[in-house]
Design a protein around this motif. Structure first.
Motif, PDB file in Angstrom:
ATOM      1  N   GLU A 103       0.833  -1.209   0.000  1.00 44.87           N
ATOM      2  CA  GLU A 103       0.000   0.000   0.000  1.00 44.87           C
ATOM      3  C   GLU A 103       0.867   1.259   0.000  1.00 44.87           C
ATOM      4  N   ARG A 104       2.014   1.202   0.698  1.00 45.19           N
ATOM      5  CA  ARG A 104       2.928   2.349   0.680  1.00 45.19           C
ATOM      6  C   ARG A 104       3.440   2.602  -0.737  1.00 45.19           C
ATOM      7  N   LEU A 105       3.723   1.506  -1.432  1.00 40.96           N
ATOM      8  CA  LEU A 105       4.184   1.632  -2.816  1.00 40.96           C
ATOM      9  C   LEU A 105       3.113   2.274  -3.691  1.00 40.96           C
ATOM     10  N   GLN A 106       1.851   1.903  -3.436  1.00 38.96           N
ATOM     11  CA  GLN A 106       0.764   2.507  -4.208  1.00 38.96           C
ATOM     12  C   GLN A 106       0.656   4.004  -3.938  1.00 38.96           C
ATOM     13  N   GLU A 137       3.161   5.949  -2.975  1.00 35.50           N
ATOM     14  CA  GLU A 137       4.318   6.590  -3.609  1.00 35.50           C
ATOM     15  C   GLU A 137       4.100   6.744  -5.113  1.00 35.50           C
ATOM     16  N   LYS A 138       3.516   5.709  -5.722  1.00 35.56           N
ATOM     17  CA  LYS A 138       3.243   5.798  -7.156  1.00 35.56           C
ATOM     18  C   LYS A 138       2.250   6.916  -7.457  1.00 35.56           C
ATOM     19  N   ALA A 139       1.197   6.993  -6.621  1.00 41.96           N
ATOM     20  CA  ALA A 139       0.186   8.035  -6.842  1.00 41.96           C
ATOM     21  C   ALA A 139       0.785   9.424  -6.674  1.00 41.96           C
ATOM     22  N   LEU A 140       1.626   9.599  -5.649  1.00 36.98           N
ATOM     23  CA  LEU A 140       2.236  10.909  -5.406  1.00 36.98           C
ATOM     24  C   LEU A 140       3.274  11.241  -6.472  1.00 36.98           C
ATOM     25  N   ASP A 141       4.054  10.241  -6.897  1.00 32.37           N
ATOM     26  CA  ASP A 141       5.037  10.484  -7.962  1.00 32.37           C
ATOM     27  C   ASP A 141       4.341  10.915  -9.249  1.00 32.37           C
ATOM     28  N   GLY A 142       3.236  10.244  -9.561  1.00 38.21           N
ATOM     29  CA  GLY A 142       2.490  10.625 -10.759  1.00 38.21           C
ATOM     30  C   GLY A 142       1.949  12.036 -10.649  1.00 38.21           C
ATOM     31  N   MET A 143       1.468  12.383  -9.444  1.00 38.72           N
ATOM     32  CA  MET A 143       0.939  13.725  -9.236  1.00 38.72           C
ATOM     33  C   MET A 143       2.041  14.772  -9.392  1.00 38.72           C
ATOM     34  N   VAL A 144       3.241  14.482  -8.861  1.00 36.53           N
ATOM     35  CA  VAL A 144       4.355  15.433  -8.965  1.00 36.53           C
ATOM     36  C   VAL A 144       4.762  15.628 -10.427  1.00 36.53           C
ATOM     37  N   ARG A 145       4.827  14.533 -11.176  1.00 38.32           N
ATOM     38  CA  ARG A 145       5.199  14.649 -12.593  1.00 38.32           C
ATOM     39  C   ARG A 145       4.167  15.466 -13.370  1.00 38.32           C
ATOM     40  N   ARG A 146       2.905  15.215 -13.100  1.00 34.55           N
ATOM     41  CA  ARG A 146       1.859  15.977 -13.796  1.00 34.55           C
ATOM     42  C   ARG A 146       1.892  17.446 -13.382  1.00 34.55           C
ATOM     43  N   ALA A 147       2.208  17.680 -12.095  1.00 37.44           N
ATOM     44  CA  ALA A 147       2.291  19.071 -11.628  1.00 37.44           C
ATOM     45  C   ALA A 147       3.450  19.798 -12.306  1.00 37.44           C
ATOM     46  N   LEU A 151      -5.776   7.678  -2.827  1.00 41.18           N
ATOM     47  CA  LEU A 151      -5.304   7.739  -1.439  1.00 41.18           C
ATOM     48  C   LEU A 151      -6.383   7.247  -0.480  1.00 41.18           C
ATOM     49  N   ASP A 152      -7.636   7.606  -0.757  1.00 42.86           N
ATOM     50  CA  ASP A 152      -8.740   7.122   0.086  1.00 42.86           C
ATOM     51  C   ASP A 152      -8.845   5.599   0.024  1.00 42.86           C
ATOM     52  N   ASP A 153      -8.647   5.044  -1.174  1.00 41.84           N
ATOM     53  CA  ASP A 153      -8.707   3.584  -1.322  1.00 41.84           C
ATOM     54  C   ASP A 153      -7.602   2.899  -0.508  1.00 41.84           C
ATOM     55  N   VAL A 154      -6.407   3.486  -0.554  1.00 46.84           N
ATOM     56  CA  VAL A 154      -5.285   2.901   0.190  1.00 46.84           C
ATOM     57  C   VAL A 154      -5.545   2.959   1.692  1.00 46.84           C
TER      58      VAL A 154
END
Length: 252
Positions: free
Chosen positions: A186-189, A191-201, A239-242
């Motif tokens: 779940e931590r990996l999920q 991190e993936k979600a946040l990394d994707g958000m940072v790249r899109r930002a 994030l809510d799902d995790v």
């Protein structure tokens, strides 16, 4: 019940027509608890049809008496089949004569001679001393047996408790291992979600920070809406799902 602890020998009288009634069994348990030597007297043999019946009752009392008293160092208990009624008839036929019985039909059929001989012998000085010595030894033996049984019961309980503790610890170790694996996933999920958000930002700001996009930058509501649409879409839900998955793991 008050006499049994002080007794050196117990003469246990039962009936030939109903040996070892329920109340007698209960009383034998009390006697057994004090470790007393028991001699069984089976009365009313004159009510039995023949010698075979007398022998059957005698064997029954001996076997069951041994089983109920536990046998042990005291061995098989002695059993005397008698007829108190026939003995009384013989005594009444010769009042005042202590030697009655030698030629009396009633006395012989009563079989009291064997019981009287035993009692005379057991009450002699030497046998009386032996009985006095054996009585406290029997009590001590009984108390030791009781203590040993209680210790064995506690030992069994402790062994069961230790086995339960081992099982709980094993289950906890397995649960901890599963939790570590699931939380790491779940931590990996996250991190993936946040990394994707940072790249899109990063992409979003690179594209917007130009003179051509100045009108959008001046419009705060539109800028916010585009940021939410291009950068934040799906992040909050993921994030809510995790968080929900982690909560479920903890509850289970």
């Amino acid at each position: 019940r008050r006499i049994v602890p002080r007794a050196d020998l117990v003469l246990f009288v039962t009936s030939s027509d109903r040996p070892f009634s329920e109340s007698e069994k209960n009383f034998l348990e009390l006697i057994k608890g004090w470790g007393k030597k028991v001699v069984f007297v089976v009365n009313k043999i004159d009510n039995l049809p023949d010698e075979n019946a007398v022998q059957e009752v005698t064997v029954f009392v001996r076997d069951n008496g041994t089983a109920m008293m536990g046998g042990g160092p005291r061995g098989t208990p002695m059993v005397f089949p008698v007829s108190a009624r026939e003995a009384l008839r013989a005594k009444l036929a010769s009042p005042g004569d202590p030697s009655v019985g030698a030629g009396s039909r009633h006395w012989e059929s009563s079989r009291f001679d064997a019981l009287e001989a035993f009692m005379t012998d057991i009450l002699s000085k030497e046998e009386r001393v032996n009985a006095k010595m054996l009585s406290p030894l029997g009590v001590a033996e009984s108390l030791l047996d009781t203590a040993e049984r209680r210790l064995e019961q506690r030992k069994a309980t402790l062994a069961s408790d230790l086995a339960t503790i081992d099982l709980v610890e094993s289950n906890m170790a397995s649960f901890r291992k599963d939790m570590d694996r699931d939380v790491a996933f779940e931590r990996l999920q996250i991190e993936k979600a946040l990394d994707g958000m940072v790249r899109r930002a990063d992409t979003f700001f690179e594209e917007r920070m130009t003179l051509f996009q100045l009108p959008i930058l001046m419009d705060a509501d539109k800028f916010k809406a585009e940021f939410q649409s291009e950068v934040m879409t799906g992040v909050t839900e993921r994030l809510d799902d995790v968080v929900s998955d982690v909560s479920t793991l903890v509850e289970d």
